[in-house]
Motif scaffolding. Sequence first.
Motif, PDB file in Angstrom:
ATOM      1  N   TYR A 191      -8.912   8.494   8.285  1.00  0.00           N
ATOM      2  CA  TYR A 191      -8.941   7.755   7.027  1.00  0.00           C
ATOM      3  C   TYR A 191      -9.912   6.574   7.086  1.00  0.00           C
ATOM      4  O   TYR A 191      -9.934   5.849   8.068  1.00  0.00           O
ATOM      5  N   ARG A 225       0.820  -1.209   0.000  1.00  0.00           N
ATOM      6  CA  ARG A 225       0.000   0.000   0.000  1.00  0.00           C
ATOM      7  C   ARG A 225       0.851   1.254   0.000  1.00  0.00           C
ATOM      8  O   ARG A 225       1.867   1.328   0.670  1.00  0.00           O
ATOM      9  N   LEU A 226       0.362   2.262  -0.735  1.00  0.00           N
ATOM     10  CA  LEU A 226       0.985   3.581  -0.701  1.00  0.00           C
ATOM     11  C   LEU A 226       0.573   4.288   0.579  1.00  0.00           C
ATOM     12  O   LEU A 226      -0.417   3.932   1.226  1.00  0.00           O
ATOM     13  N   ASP A 227       1.275   5.327   0.940  1.00  0.00           N
ATOM     14  CA  ASP A 227       0.965   6.118   2.116  1.00  0.00           C
ATOM     15  C   ASP A 227      -0.435   6.710   2.004  1.00  0.00           C
ATOM     16  O   ASP A 227      -0.844   7.176   0.937  1.00  0.00           O
ATOM     17  N   LEU A 228      -1.180   6.707   3.098  1.00  0.00           N
ATOM     18  CA  LEU A 228      -2.546   7.233   3.092  1.00  0.00           C
ATOM     19  C   LEU A 228      -2.604   8.689   2.636  1.00  0.00           C
ATOM     20  O   LEU A 228      -3.553   9.093   1.974  1.00  0.00           O
ATOM     21  N   ASN A 229      -1.603   9.485   2.995  1.00  0.00           N
ATOM     22  CA  ASN A 229      -1.594  10.888   2.584  1.00  0.00           C
ATOM     23  C   ASN A 229      -1.564  11.043   1.068  1.00  0.00           C
ATOM     24  O   ASN A 229      -2.012  12.042   0.529  1.00  0.00           O
ATOM     25  N   MET A 230      -1.025  10.040   0.375  1.00  0.00           N
ATOM     26  CA  MET A 230      -0.925  10.092  -1.088  1.00  0.00           C
ATOM     27  C   MET A 230      -2.168   9.534  -1.773  1.00  0.00           C
ATOM     28  O   MET A 230      -2.414   9.841  -2.936  1.00  0.00           O
ATOM     29  N   THR A 231      -2.962   8.715  -1.082  1.00  0.00           N
ATOM     30  CA  THR A 231      -4.050   8.011  -1.747  1.00  0.00           C
ATOM     31  C   THR A 231      -5.451   8.339  -1.251  1.00  0.00           C
ATOM     32  O   THR A 231      -6.418   8.056  -1.946  1.00  0.00           O
ATOM     33  N   GLU A 249      -3.472  -2.337   9.283  1.00  0.00           N
ATOM     34  CA  GLU A 249      -4.242  -1.167   8.829  1.00  0.00           C
ATOM     35  C   GLU A 249      -4.278  -0.085   9.913  1.00  0.00           C
ATOM     36  O   GLU A 249      -4.117   1.099   9.618  1.00  0.00           O
ATOM     37  N   ASN A 292      -1.024   1.658  10.236  1.00  0.00           N
ATOM     38  CA  ASN A 292      -0.779   2.543   9.104  1.00  0.00           C
ATOM     39  C   ASN A 292      -1.724   3.736   9.056  1.00  0.00           C
ATOM     40  O   ASN A 292      -1.724   4.487   8.086  1.00  0.00           O
ATOM     41  N   GLY A 293      -2.550   3.910  10.092  1.00  0.00           N
ATOM     42  CA  GLY A 293      -3.339   5.122  10.212  1.00  0.00           C
ATOM     43  C   GLY A 293      -4.813   5.048   9.879  1.00  0.00           C
ATOM     44  O   GLY A 293      -5.508   6.066   9.952  1.00  0.00           O
ATOM     45  N   TYR A 339      -9.397   4.542  -0.051  1.00  0.00           N
ATOM     46  CA  TYR A 339      -9.178   5.272   1.195  1.00  0.00           C
ATOM     47  C   TYR A 339      -9.823   6.640   1.069  1.00  0.00           C
ATOM     48  O   TYR A 339      -9.652   7.322   0.061  1.00  0.00           O
TER      49      TYR A 339
END
Length: 155
Positions: A48, A7-13, A72, A75-76, A41
């Motif tokens: 998130y 998974r990509l960073d939540l801030n990016m997706t 999960e 990871n935020g 997301y």
Amino acid sequence: MGVDGGRLDLNMTAENGTGNIIAPFQAFAKKHRCHVICPIYTLDNGKYYNAAIDRLGEKIGEYRKIRLTVDEMENGLTPGPLDPPVFKMDFGVVGIRICYDIEWPEGWQRLRGKGAEVVFWPSAFAAGKKVNAKAWENQYPVVSSTRKDTTKIID
């Protein structure tokens, strides 16, 4: 990392109902005049979550995954409310569960109590016969769409 490597960073997706990730799904729904359930997301008040869009490509509501994995949460991601929503579509009442939610029966039962006529279950894993059991236990069809293995409709 990407789809193939994790998974990509939540801030990016994470998106708020519009954005580069959900846009192709919205365009498809609008063009084909269909409903699309798209687990992505989402971001709401600094937390998130996950979403569904309607026949015209507009967001009609959001099911927020209740049962998160430890990974999960680390990871935020934030768990959604214990009482899952149902969505009244032009063809019936729809419920949604996501991935690890399959392990807890109360959410599936709540959807039945709210009149769900079909439940969609997008997931990273196929869950084998558990999906069949959820359809049988709750007496509604379950439509699964999985990242790998079996995708099916159980009535």
